[in-house]
Write a protein that holds these residues in place. Structure first.
Motif, PDB file in Angstrom:
ATOM      1  N   LEU A 198       0.826  -1.203   0.000  1.00 52.27           N
ATOM      2  CA  LEU A 198       0.000   0.000   0.000  1.00 52.27           C
ATOM      3  C   LEU A 198       0.866   1.262   0.000  1.00 52.27           C
ATOM      4  O   LEU A 198       0.546   2.248  -0.671  1.00 52.27           O
ATOM      5  CB  LEU A 198      -0.921   0.003   1.227  1.00 52.27           C
ATOM      6  CG  LEU A 198      -1.995  -1.087   1.257  1.00 52.27           C
ATOM      7  CD1 LEU A 198      -2.745  -1.046   2.587  1.00 52.27           C
ATOM      8  CD2 LEU A 198      -2.977  -0.906   0.095  1.00 52.27           C
ATOM      9  N   SER A 199       1.961   1.202   0.755  1.00 49.44           N
ATOM     10  CA  SER A 199       2.861   2.353   0.791  1.00 49.44           C
ATOM     11  C   SER A 199       3.510   2.590  -0.562  1.00 49.44           C
ATOM     12  O   SER A 199       3.661   3.733  -1.001  1.00 49.44           O
ATOM     13  CB  SER A 199       3.949   2.133   1.857  1.00 49.44           C
ATOM     14  OG  SER A 199       3.370   2.022   3.134  1.00 49.44           O
ATOM     15  N   ALA A 206      -1.930   6.179   1.859  1.00 48.24           N
ATOM     16  CA  ALA A 206      -1.762   5.393   3.086  1.00 48.24           C
ATOM     17  C   ALA A 206      -1.345   6.288   4.246  1.00 48.24           C
ATOM     18  O   ALA A 206      -1.865   6.174   5.366  1.00 48.24           O
ATOM     19  CB  ALA A 206      -0.723   4.294   2.866  1.00 48.24           C
TER      20      ALA A 206
END
Length: 532
Positions: A198-199, A206
């Motif tokens: 996600l990062s 995020a």
């Protein structure tokens, strides 16, 4: 069943399960979170000293101080094994040995020499370095706690002291090596991969979400579910979670400083000042969170905006935490790149300050007071003194092994080590909570105090044995009336502690709940002073 579930029996089952999970997590990490953060700060200091050239990594001084900083992280499964087992009512030392078994020199030596598997009764055991891990020991101790309860039912009591640990170690250590360790490692790596994914895909999004929500996760205690993920990430590399969340405490400090400069209210000015220093230097922002942000709703918007922006900056620029710390000015060296991290938290701080200073906060409600927990209260109770329901020695709630009492989650109060098995009413009032097992009772005084008397720890497991109730829910009582009788010696001989917390469950309605300074009390002696 957790204490919190018993105190609030009308909660839905799903809510009770969540409370229990959060209670186990917080109860396991709370005892060691301070030393984790302190060791992280020590490692950050060493990083600064070596960067400046003031200390050589090859020097004896560095090696010794590095050992002090690394020990808690390397042996984390040992400490968690102890604290998780204690929280679940099992033997903490057995839990610690289970954690230590996966860190023995023989095992680590094989791992360092790239030995992938060894044999256990014909079954292949995958070897791994479990130092600094979280999830394997959580799984192992959950299973151990269940096994321990089972053994106590079937093993003769006089030999439980050594037979139960032997059987537990004989079963749990191999299972941890064979099953729990690999599963826990995969779980930790999987969650870490999801966070990193996600990062990588959108660090900006995020970071914005985590930064904006961190203040409220902390207020609700839900940050305990995130901290283990960050610690697990550090076992295999740097962690981006706390780097993104770090924007929130700096935004909170900015809001606190703005309120300090802007307000003319002496009490609010003192409250803001009391929260700024610990927030900036130690990352503990409870005074600002409870005293300002929850009190003045407009500041909630400010902290969301400021934290989201700072979190998005740190997330999008790939800022990470290299050693576990609580975000503060002193812990900045634990993050990298330091320059980018300072930009992210600096913008959060400035935004929190500027938004609050320029647009103000809600005016003070004169019908509202702030208690010593920095919580907003609407006073509808009267000051009073609560008498002691039990004769015995007075001890602090902080000494209670149940974290829900020790951390005053249930309410402020005190505990008594009883000398006799009799509980009397501490006030004139009404029985408002009657536990069917007889181990606890709730009384509401005529002046509005809601008092919980909880006899012993985990005594609900006795299912009413050795307890005799003399009242029922709805009964009116006078101070000194007998409420419960219990067989003190039989409860002790059954292996249960009899230390009895007496807490005010509506603590938030009082400015202060002040315990007696006496070390011993008789029934009806002054025990708690409630002020409004």
């Amino acid at each position: 069943m957790s204490t919190q579930n018993q105190v609030q029996p009308n909660k839905e089952k799903k809510e009770s399960a969540m409370s229990k999970v959060l209670g186990v997590i917080s109860g396991s990490f709370a005892p060691i979170i301070g030393v984790l953060a302190g060791a992280g700060l020590l490692k950050a200091l060493l990083s600064v000293l070596t960067t400046l050239g003031w200390l050589s990594p090859e020097s004896g001084t560095y090696i010794i101080l590095s050992a002090a900083g690394d020990a808690i992280f390397h042996f984390l499964p040992v400490f968690l094994g102890i604290s998780i087992a204690l929280k679940l009512g099992a033997n903490g030392y057995v839990g610690g040995v289970i954690g230590a078994s996966i860190l023995t020199p023989e095992i680590l030596h094989l791992v360092e020499n790239d030995v992938k598997t060894i044999d256990f009764l014909g079954f292949p055991v995958l070897l791994a370095d479990y130092s600094s891990t979280v999830f394997p020991i959580f799984i192992a101790i959950f299973v151990y706690a269940g096994l321990d309860k089972l053994l106590k039912k079937f093993i003769y009591k006089d030999i439980q002291m050594f037979i139960n640990p032997m059987i537990s170690l004989l079963i749990l250590v191999p299972l941890t090596m064979l099953i729990f360790g690999p599963i826990g490692t995969l779980l930790g790596e999987g969650l870490g991969s999801i966070i990193n994914f996600l990062s990588d895909k959108s660090g900006l999004l995020a970071g914005a979400v985590l930064g904006a929500s961190w203040t409220f996760l902390t207020i609700m205690g839900l940050h305990w579910t995130v901290i283990p993920l960050a610690i697990a990430n550090l076992a295999t590399g740097p962690d981006p979670i706390i780097a993104m969340a770090a924007a929130a405490p700096f935004a909170q400090v900015g809001i606190g400083i703005a309120v300090l400069l802007k307000t003319k209210d002496k009490d609010l000015k003192a409250l803001a000042a009391s929260g700024i220093v610990p927030g900036a230097l130690a990352g503990t922002t409870e005074a600002i969170n409870y005293g300002i942000i929850l009190r003045f709703r407009r500041t909630m918007i400010y902290v969301i905006i400021a934290s989201a922006v700072g979190g998005a900056i740190n997330g999008s620029l790939g800022v990470v935490m290299n050693d576990f710390v609580l975000p503060s000015v002193l812990s900045i060296p634990a993050f990298a790149p330091i320059g980018l991290f300072v930009i992210g938290i600096g913008i959060s701080f400035v935004l929190g300050f500027v938004l609050t200073y320029l647009f103000g906060y809600e005016g003070k409600n004169t019908n509202v007071k702030i208690n010593k927990n920095y919580k907003r209260i609407y006073v509808n109770v009267k000051p009073e003194t609560i008498g002691s329901p039990i004769r015995g020695n007075v001890v602090s709630l902080a000494t209670i092994q149940d974290p829900l009492f020790a951390t005053e989650t249930v309410g402020k109060g005190i505990a008594i080590e009883p000398e006799t098995g009799e509980v009397v009413s501490p006030v004139d009032g009404v029985i408002t909570t009657q536990f069917p097992t007889g181990h606890a009772i709730g009384v509401t005084s005529d002046d509005g105090a809601e008092i919980l008397i909880y006899i012993g720890l985990d005594t609900v497991k006795l299912k009413g044995e050795y307890f005799t109730s003399h009242v029922k829910q709805g009964d009116r009582v006078k101070q000194g009336d007998i409420l419960i009788e219990f067989d003190l010696e039989k409860i002790k001989s059954s292996g249960y502690e009899t230390t009895t917390p007496i807490v005010i469950t509506n603590t938030e309605e009082y400015l202060d709940v002040k315990p007696s300074k006496s070390t011993t009390v008789q029934q009806k002696d002054a025990l708690l002073k409630l002020t409004v």
